[in-house]
Design an enzyme around this catalytic site. Structure first.
Site, mmCIF file in Angstrom:
data_model
loop_
_atom_site.group_PDB
_atom_site.id
_atom_site.type_symbol
_atom_site.label_atom_id
_atom_site.label_comp_id
_atom_site.label_asym_id
_atom_site.label_seq_id
_atom_site.Cartn_x
_atom_site.Cartn_y
_atom_site.Cartn_z
ATOM 1 N N ASN A 161 -9.419 -13.809 -9.975
ATOM 2 C CA ASN A 161 -8.984 -12.792 -10.935
ATOM 3 C C ASN A 161 -7.612 -13.198 -11.461
ATOM 4 O O ASN A 161 -6.615 -13.074 -10.759
ATOM 5 C CB ASN A 161 -8.918 -11.432 -10.220
ATOM 6 C CG ASN A 161 -8.310 -10.353 -11.095
ATOM 7 O OD1 ASN A 161 -8.158 -10.525 -12.303
ATOM 8 N ND2 ASN A 161 -7.957 -9.234 -10.473
ATOM 9 N N LYS B 96 -5.933 -11.873 -13.762
ATOM 10 C CA LYS B 96 -5.118 -10.738 -14.227
ATOM 11 C C LYS B 96 -4.528 -11.043 -15.614
ATOM 12 O O LYS B 96 -5.149 -11.732 -16.399
ATOM 13 C CB LYS B 96 -4.027 -10.400 -13.201
ATOM 14 C CG LYS B 96 -4.609 -10.253 -11.793
ATOM 15 C CD LYS B 96 -3.696 -9.563 -10.835
ATOM 16 C CE LYS B 96 -4.342 -9.523 -9.456
ATOM 17 N NZ LYS B 96 -3.710 -8.600 -8.539
ATOM 18 N N HIS C 261 -11.073 -2.184 -10.700
ATOM 19 C CA HIS C 261 -9.969 -2.796 -9.942
ATOM 20 C C HIS C 261 -8.899 -1.731 -9.716
ATOM 21 O O HIS C 261 -8.674 -0.885 -10.593
ATOM 22 C CB HIS C 261 -9.399 -3.988 -10.730
ATOM 23 C CG HIS C 261 -8.452 -4.810 -9.920
ATOM 24 N ND1 HIS C 261 -7.154 -4.420 -9.687
ATOM 25 C CD2 HIS C 261 -8.615 -5.973 -9.259
ATOM 26 C CE1 HIS C 261 -6.558 -5.317 -8.918
ATOM 27 N NE2 HIS C 261 -7.428 -6.279 -8.645
ATOM 28 N N GLU D 7 -5.827 -1.791 -9.981
ATOM 29 C CA GLU D 7 -4.818 -1.744 -11.054
ATOM 30 C C GLU D 7 -5.349 -0.957 -12.248
ATOM 31 O O GLU D 7 -4.602 -0.245 -12.913
ATOM 32 C CB GLU D 7 -4.409 -3.181 -11.439
ATOM 33 C CG GLU D 7 -3.535 -3.810 -10.361
ATOM 34 C CD GLU D 7 -3.629 -5.329 -10.255
ATOM 35 O OE1 GLU D 7 -4.080 -5.990 -11.202
ATOM 36 O OE2 GLU D 7 -3.263 -5.862 -9.179
ATOM 37 N N GLU E 109 -10.985 -4.089 -1.391
ATOM 38 C CA GLU E 109 -9.604 -4.532 -1.618
ATOM 39 C C GLU E 109 -8.638 -3.435 -1.205
ATOM 40 O O GLU E 109 -8.365 -2.515 -2.001
ATOM 41 C CB GLU E 109 -9.378 -4.833 -3.100
ATOM 42 C CG GLU E 109 -10.190 -5.979 -3.631
ATOM 43 C CD GLU E 109 -9.483 -6.654 -4.800
ATOM 44 O OE1 GLU E 109 -9.165 -7.843 -4.662
ATOM 45 O OE2 GLU E 109 -9.198 -5.985 -5.810
ATOM 46 N N GLY F 59 -1.535 -8.409 -3.850
ATOM 47 C CA GLY F 59 -0.303 -8.963 -4.408
ATOM 48 C C GLY F 59 0.910 -8.806 -3.509
ATOM 49 O O GLY F 59 2.041 -9.033 -3.939
ATOM 50 N N SER G 261 -4.420 -10.538 -1.038
ATOM 51 C CA SER G 261 -3.613 -11.606 -0.442
ATOM 52 C C SER G 261 -4.440 -12.657 0.302
ATOM 53 O O SER G 261 -4.014 -13.168 1.343
ATOM 54 C CB SER G 261 -2.516 -11.024 0.462
ATOM 55 O OG SER G 261 -1.630 -10.221 -0.310
HETATM 56 P P1 PGA Z 1 -4.093 -10.872 -4.696
HETATM 57 O O1 PGA Z 1 -4.959 -9.985 -5.739
HETATM 58 O O2 PGA Z 1 -5.008 -11.951 -4.187
HETATM 59 O O3 PGA Z 1 -2.959 -11.406 -5.522
HETATM 60 O O4 PGA Z 1 -3.659 -9.956 -3.612
HETATM 61 C C1 PGA Z 1 -6.267 -9.616 -5.463
HETATM 62 C C2 PGA Z 1 -6.838 -8.850 -6.610
HETATM 63 O O5 PGA Z 1 -6.099 -8.177 -7.324
HETATM 64 O O6 PGA Z 1 -8.063 -8.884 -6.857
#
Ligand code: PGA
Length: 259
Positions: A10, A12, A100, A102, A172, A178, A218
């Site tokens: 992803n 982003k 997601h 976010e 997640e 992140g 992460s």
């Molecule tokens: P990350 O993000 O691996 O940077 O923690 C995961 C995601 O947002 O799908």
């Protein structure tokens, strides 16, 4: 039971279309071809990059599946700024991330919208990757299962077993996204097992055995092997590390090695 793990990158809101082209080319260069016998890999660039990345993947015959990060649930309409699933299908997009955290937290995506998007994506024979997960406060108050299973139920309700079996769920934990702090393999496995249990209730045992459940939050080369080795974890949704082709390829290799 043979569920082919899916490792999804992803990206982003990172990488313009020039950078995306370079990234997918480099990713191909550093990923050993034999992994594709055991795992599937998708890349999810921003909308403005999709056509360029599609062209590279198809003309160079790369084995990556093209993915999107989001879409609307309607085919067309007065929805300024939104993208139709019909448009994604025309670009040979295979996987679409839905809900997601976010999008849920920053853009007000609700369980109902997620439900409608899952239907819209499947109507075009693409595969939704439905994201679910708890906040730190929810985890600390013992509400992880209630939150996660509620989101799973909302996304999958009123669908046939055949449809559910094709969906991908990404567990997640929001506090792990992140942050550099991942869920322990045991904790992630426990939640993914509960998700599979809920799928058995909503559909049946065969469907629960077939559905793929990713872990995200992460994931990096240092923790991928342990996470991907868990019985109910069938791949990863990778954010930050997927922007670095060597790291992402290493995660893919480690996931392949667990199969
Ligand atoms: P990350 O993000 O691996 O940077 O923690 C995961 C995601 O947002 O799908």
């Amino acid at each position: 039971m043979s569920r082919t793990p899916l490792i999804s990158g992803n990206w982003k809101m990172y990488l313009n279309h020039f950078e995306a082209i370079q990234t997918v080319q480099k990713l191909h260069y550093v990923t050993p071809t034999e992994v594709f016998d055991r795992v599937e890999v998708s890349v999810h660039p921003p909308f403005t990059d999709l056509r360029s990345v599609q062209t590279v993947i198809e003309s160079e015959e790369f084995e990556f599946a093209l993915g999107a990060q989001h879409c609307h649930f309607e085919d067309a309409g007065a929805f300024t700024g939104e993208v139709s699933p019909a448009f994604l299908e025309k670009l040979n997009v295979r996987y679409v991330i839905v809900g997601h955290s976010e999008r849920r937290e920053l853009f007000g995506e609700t369980d109902d919208m997620v439900h409608r998007k899952v239907g819209a994506i499947m109507k075009y024979e693409m595969t939704p990757i439905v994201c679910v997960g708890e906040t730190l406060v929810e985890r600390e108050s013992g509400d992880t299962e209630a939150k996660v299973l509620g989101q799973v139920t909302a996304a999958l309700t009123d669908r046939s077993s055949d449809q559910i079996a094709k969906i991908v769920i990404a567990y997640e934990p929001i506090w792990a996204i992140g942050t550099g702090v991942n869920a322990t393999a045991a904790d992630a496995q426990a939640v993914c097992a509960s998700i599979r249990g809920r799928v058995a209730e909503l559909a049946d045992a065969d469907t629960a055995a077939a559905i793929r459940i990713q872990y995200g939050g992460s994931v990096k080369p240092g923790n991928a092997e342990e996470l991907m080795g868990q019985a109910d974890i069938d791949g990863a949704l990778v954010g930050g590390a997927s922007l670095h082709p060597e790291d992402f390829a290493r995660i893919v290799e480690l996931a392949a090695a667990t199969r």
